[in-house]
Design a protein around this motif. Structure first.
Motif, short mmCIF file in Angstrom:
data_model
loop_
_atom_site.label_atom_id
_atom_site.label_comp_id
_atom_site.label_asym_id
_atom_site.label_seq_id
_atom_site.Cartn_x
_atom_site.Cartn_y
_atom_site.Cartn_z
N LYS A 27 -1.31 7.55 15.78
CA LYS A 27 -0.45 8.17 16.79
C LYS A 27 -1.05 9.42 17.40
O LYS A 27 -0.56 9.92 18.40
CB LYS A 27 0.90 8.52 16.16
N ILE A 50 0.82 -1.21 0.00
CA ILE A 50 0.00 0.00 0.00
C ILE A 50 0.86 1.26 0.00
O ILE A 50 0.52 2.25 -0.65
CB ILE A 50 -0.93 0.01 1.24
N VAL A 58 3.78 1.83 -1.28
CA VAL A 58 4.71 2.00 -2.40
C VAL A 58 4.05 2.84 -3.49
O VAL A 58 2.94 2.53 -3.94
CB VAL A 58 5.17 0.64 -2.95
N ILE A 59 4.73 3.91 -3.90
CA ILE A 59 4.15 4.82 -4.89
C ILE A 59 4.57 4.41 -6.30
O ILE A 59 3.78 4.42 -7.23
CB ILE A 59 4.59 6.27 -4.60
N ARG A 80 -2.34 8.15 -3.16
CA ARG A 80 -1.55 8.16 -4.39
C ARG A 80 -0.84 6.83 -4.61
O ARG A 80 -0.46 6.49 -5.71
CB ARG A 80 -0.53 9.30 -4.36
N SER A 81 -0.65 6.07 -3.50
CA SER A 81 0.12 4.83 -3.63
C SER A 81 -0.78 3.61 -3.77
O SER A 81 -0.30 2.49 -3.77
CB SER A 81 1.01 4.67 -2.41
N TYR A 82 -2.09 3.81 -3.87
CA TYR A 82 -2.99 2.65 -3.92
C TYR A 82 -4.12 2.91 -4.90
O TYR A 82 -5.04 3.65 -4.62
CB TYR A 82 -3.55 2.41 -2.50
N GLU A 116 -9.42 5.22 5.85
CA GLU A 116 -8.46 4.47 5.02
C GLU A 116 -8.61 2.97 5.24
O GLU A 116 -8.56 2.18 4.30
CB GLU A 116 -7.01 4.87 5.37
N ARG A 126 2.03 -7.61 10.34
CA ARG A 126 2.41 -7.01 9.05
C ARG A 126 2.30 -8.03 7.91
O ARG A 126 1.73 -7.72 6.86
CB ARG A 126 3.80 -6.41 9.15
N LEU A 156 -0.88 2.17 12.89
CA LEU A 156 -0.82 2.60 14.28
C LEU A 156 -1.24 4.07 14.30
O LEU A 156 -0.60 4.91 13.66
CB LEU A 156 0.61 2.45 14.82
N LYS A 161 -3.65 -6.95 4.95
CA LYS A 161 -3.46 -6.21 3.72
C LYS A 161 -2.75 -4.89 4.04
O LYS A 161 -1.91 -4.42 3.29
CB LYS A 161 -4.81 -5.94 3.05
N TYR A 162 -3.10 -4.35 5.22
CA TYR A 162 -2.46 -3.12 5.67
C TYR A 162 -2.71 -2.99 7.16
O TYR A 162 -3.70 -3.53 7.67
CB TYR A 162 -3.08 -1.92 4.95
N ASN A 163 -1.83 -2.32 7.86
CA ASN A 163 -2.13 -2.02 9.26
C ASN A 163 -1.61 -0.64 9.63
O ASN A 163 -0.69 -0.12 9.01
CB ASN A 163 -1.65 -3.13 10.21
N ARG A 202 -8.14 -6.22 -4.34
CA ARG A 202 -8.25 -7.55 -3.74
C ARG A 202 -8.47 -7.33 -2.26
O ARG A 202 -7.59 -6.84 -1.56
CB ARG A 202 -6.95 -8.33 -3.97
N ILE A 257 -9.36 0.49 2.21
CA ILE A 257 -8.36 -0.49 1.76
C ILE A 257 -8.89 -1.91 1.92
O ILE A 257 -8.71 -2.77 1.05
CB ILE A 257 -7.03 -0.28 2.50
#
Ligand SMILES: Cc1ncc(C[n+]2csc(CCOP(=O)(O)OP(=O)(O)O)c2C)c(N)n1
Ligand SMILES: [Mg+2]
Lengths: 157, 579
Positions: free
Chosen positions: B135, A68, A70-71, B183-185, B146, B125, B133, B129-131, B155, B150
């Motif tokens: 803060k 996720i 990684v751009i 932007r990264s997904y 998010e 991790r 924390l 698919k994603y985690n 998938r 996600i």
């Protein structure tokens, strides 16, 4: 086959561990990895040197893309690029070998960054071949320690 | 926007409401007490307290699989968090959308080995698919948005959100983003038209094609499109364990399941095909058998939303990356333009497949004396009219449930395929029942598996979740025993459960209904009785201890090298050949 992969990632907590965990979890090999900031402070750049056949490389790139955070991922083998690595080398330099050590360093345009009565530390930058050649020539003199940064690479315009 | 400040716990609740969460499976503990305090006063979300956190997350998973919506769970830090790892990994392997919130020690203490601290972000991790924390309470709403986004897109998969105590107690303004863009997904949705055209051409040219569907068809809601493809082009369809219900099991073009315990005709069709159209499937080793021997003459079209699935295990000639439903809509459009006399073209191939079907139909040795597990599943199909949601545990009973019940619609079959988690059945069935109070939900379990999360019967009784559990009781870890019989010289090391508890009394002790059948004639009455019950039911079917799952592709063999129940000699010969 060795490959240099350039990866742009979100500059977030834990991203390096996601990337390295991906490699270890799937049995991919990392030879060197270097990470640093880019012009955009929210983005970091990783340069990873890895090896494997075509199928493995395809998986590495796809799997990296799937993370996720990684751009962008680029396999530099598909492009023209310049690669450099920096190395710090501490060699024995008792009085009878000081001149020889400096002469070799001069050929490779290495700089002396530290010296003591019995040793020199050189800083040298170049591609892998140059670094290997320099190290080989210094070996007979007696290398005490080597520290390398891992490669960084950038595409040519 | 008003500048009203509310606590992280209140923000959490508001976010869940925005996501239209109606059920939360939650187990309390020190660092999340503030959230539980907020949950106490509200009526929008039903809170279900499991008896073990693993059970709670399997419930969220069953809820998600049976509805397509995202399942949600909340647990405390440390042991609460580590208890959910198996359930998260289960959802991860089967691409199930769930969001799991874990409590965490206050941010200032993270890394100090504080009381009930676990690095759950590090631990999960590789199985999420994603985690995330969180803060700062100011980021909480964005992080939750998010997480849901996600988990449910591309998938799908589990996302874990770790909530330190101070994030939950501190205050911030609540603002929930309507839309989100990362932007990264950016998962690919539509397939490349050139690839789709190529796929259509390959289908038109094929003489012996097979459609092979997996869980992706269920996840993307593409069952109708698969059916259209199959009926239009007269191509037979086989499915994986995860693809069950993606194509009607009673359809004349259905070949049933393929792979290790697949049907003879499905495996023969795949092995002899000249074109495989793989849809939302990933060529798992339980499906391909020996990869080098897999479908030697077939071209492969592979449609999947996840590019990493493509060319991971097998060579692929025509890859199409995209959401399965979108791609199939486009592919069917192309195929409708092709004017082939599909019936005539397909005649000899379908005839050949029917010969295989007759050669080795799915069958078993019937008995008047002892209950055959397959018989129980067949009767369950009859009694429920094929209309129940069937959830399974892992083992022989899971395979019999896959083979002998016919699933005509998606999301009627819930089973842990990828991880193969014993203990999944009961809690996942409860999650499904909570989401579908008007549907019959049966778990088909083994005597081993049921004991791995049996405590959830207490939750079922307490919360009035009337699931019906079929225990196919062979007093063995049957699937492992089967391998020992066939491949380890009948040395039954640690697979005889010896005395299993009296499941009838156990059910009664929990306040549920317990029923038992010991003879074939008692099977139907027990099932009917269970159907009538308004309470959770345990049915103890004392079955033939030595029954095995056939056909079977031994590990390491190609999928056309199957062994069958009735030919023990052949078994031994084949086994030698494999070694
Ligand atoms: C948590 C877990 N532990 C171990 C296994 C390995 N395993 C697979 S099937 C099986 C036996 C299951 O026994 P039971 O539930 O009685 O089902 P049966 O095969 O007898 O129908 C075991 C131990 C597993 N899949 N999951
Ligand atoms: Mg058993």
């Amino acid at each position: 086959m060795k490959h240099i992969i350039s990866v742009l990632v979100e500059n977030k907590f834990g991203v390096l561990s996601r990337v390295s965990g991906l490699f270890s979890g799937r049995g991919f090999n990392i030879e060197t990895i270097s990470v640093g900031p880019t012009l955009d402070p929210t983005v970091s750049q990783m340069t990873i040197v890895t090896s494997g056949d075509e199928r493995i490389l395809e998986q590495i790139i796809k799997q990296l893309n799937k993370l996720i955070d990684v751009i962008k991922v680029a396999d530099l083998a598909e492009k023209e690029f310049v690669e450099r690595e920096m190395c710090l080398i501490k060699v024995n330099a008792p009085s009878e070998q000081r001149a020889e050590a400096l002469r070799i360093a001069d050929i490779f345009r290495a700089r002396v960054v530290d010296s003591s009565q019995k040793s020199y530390t050189f800083q040298v930058t170049g591609d892998e071949k140059k670094l290997e050649a320099f190290i080989e020539l210094l070996r007979p003199i007696g290398i005490k320690e080597i520290v390398r940064t891992g490669k960084v690479a950038i595409t040519r315009e | 926007m008003s500048s009203k400040q509310i606590t992280g716990a209140e923000i959490f609740l508001e976010c869940l409401k925005k996501e239209k969460v109606d059920t939360l499976f939650c187990y309390p503990g020190g660092v999340v007490l503030k959230i539980f305090d907020v949950l106490f006063d509200q009526k929008d979300i039903r809170c279900i307290l499991p008896r073990h956190e693993q059970g709670g997350v399997h419930m969220a998973d069953g809820y998600a699989r049976s509805t397509g919506k995202t399942g949600v769970a909340l647990v405390t830090s440390g042991p609460g968090a580590t208890n959910v790892v198996t359930a998260i990994a289960t959802a991860y392997m089967d691409s199930i959308p769930i969001v799991v919130f874990t409590g965490q020690v206050p941010t200032a203490l993270i890394g100090n080995d504080a009381f009930q601290e676990a690095d759950i972000i590090g631990i999960t991790r590789p199985c999420t698919k994603y985690n995330i924390l969180v803060k700062d309470v100011k980021d909480l709403a964005q992080c939750i948005k998010e997480a849901f986004y996600i988990a449910s897109t591309g998938r799908p998969g589990p996302v874990l959100v770790d909530l330190p105590r101070d994030v939950v107690t501190n205050k911030a303004e609540f603002h929930y983003p309507d839309k989100i863009k990362l932007r990264s997904y950016n998962p690919t949705v539509t397939g490349n038209p050139r690839q789709i055209k190529q796929a259509a051409d390959a289908i038109a040219a094929a003489k012996k094609p097979v459609v092979y569907i997996g869980g992706g068809v269920i996840l993307s809601g593409a069952a109708d499109e698969v059916r259209e493809l199959a009926e239009l082009t007269k191509i037979p369809v086989t499915h994986t364990l995860m693809g069950i219900g993606g194509f009607p099991g009673t359809h004349p073009l259905s070949l049933g399941m393929l792979g290790m315990h697949g049907t003879y005709y499905a495996n023969m069709a795949i092995h002899n095909s000249d074109l495989i159209i793989a849809i939302g499937a990933r060529f798992d080793d339980r499906v391909t058998g020996k990869v080098e021997g897999f479908a030697p003459d077939a071209k492969i079209i592979h449609i999947d939303v996840d590019p990493t699935s493509i060319r991971k295990n097998v060579r692929v000639d025509i890859p199409v990356v995209g959401d399965v439903k979108h791609v199939l809509v486009d592919l069917n459009k192309e195929l409708r333009l092709v004017k082939e006399p599909w019936d005539a073209i397909r005649k000899s191939w379908l005839k050949q497949i029917n010969e295989w079907r007759e050669e080795h139909p799915l069958d078993y040795d019937h008995s008047e004396e002892v209950i055959k597990p397959q018989f129980v599943v067949e009767k369950l199909y009859e009694v429920t009219g094929g209309d129940a949601i069937i959830v399974t545990d892992v083992g022989q009973h899971q395979m019999w449930a896959a083979q002998f019940y016919k699933y005509d619609r998606p999301r009627m079959w819930l089973s842990s395929g990828g991880l193969g988690t014993m203990g999944y059945g009961l809690p996942a069935a409860m999650g499904a029942k909570v989401a579908h109070p008007d549907k019959e939900v049966f778990s088909i379990s083994g005597d081993g598996s049921i004991q791995m999360n049996i405590q959830e019967l207490g939750t079922a009784v307490e919360n009035n979740i009337p699931v019906k559990v079929v225990i196919l009781n062979n007093r063995y870890l049957g699937m492992v025993r089967q391998w020992q019989e066939l491949f380890y010289a009948e040395r039954y090391s640690s697979t005889d459960l010896g005395s299993t508890p009296d499941f009838v009394k156990l059910a009664e002790a929990y306040g549920a209904v317990g029923l038992r059948a010991e003879k074939p004639s008692e099977v139907l009455p027990v099932l009917k009785e269970a159907m009538k019950s308004k309470k959770p039911v345990f049915m103890d079917f004392v079955i033939d201890r030595y029954e095995k799952v056939f056909p079977m592709v031994p590990a390491g063999a190609a999928i056309n090298e199957m062994i069958f129940g009735e030919e023990k000699k052949k078994v031994e010969k084949k086994l030698k050949a494999v070694k």
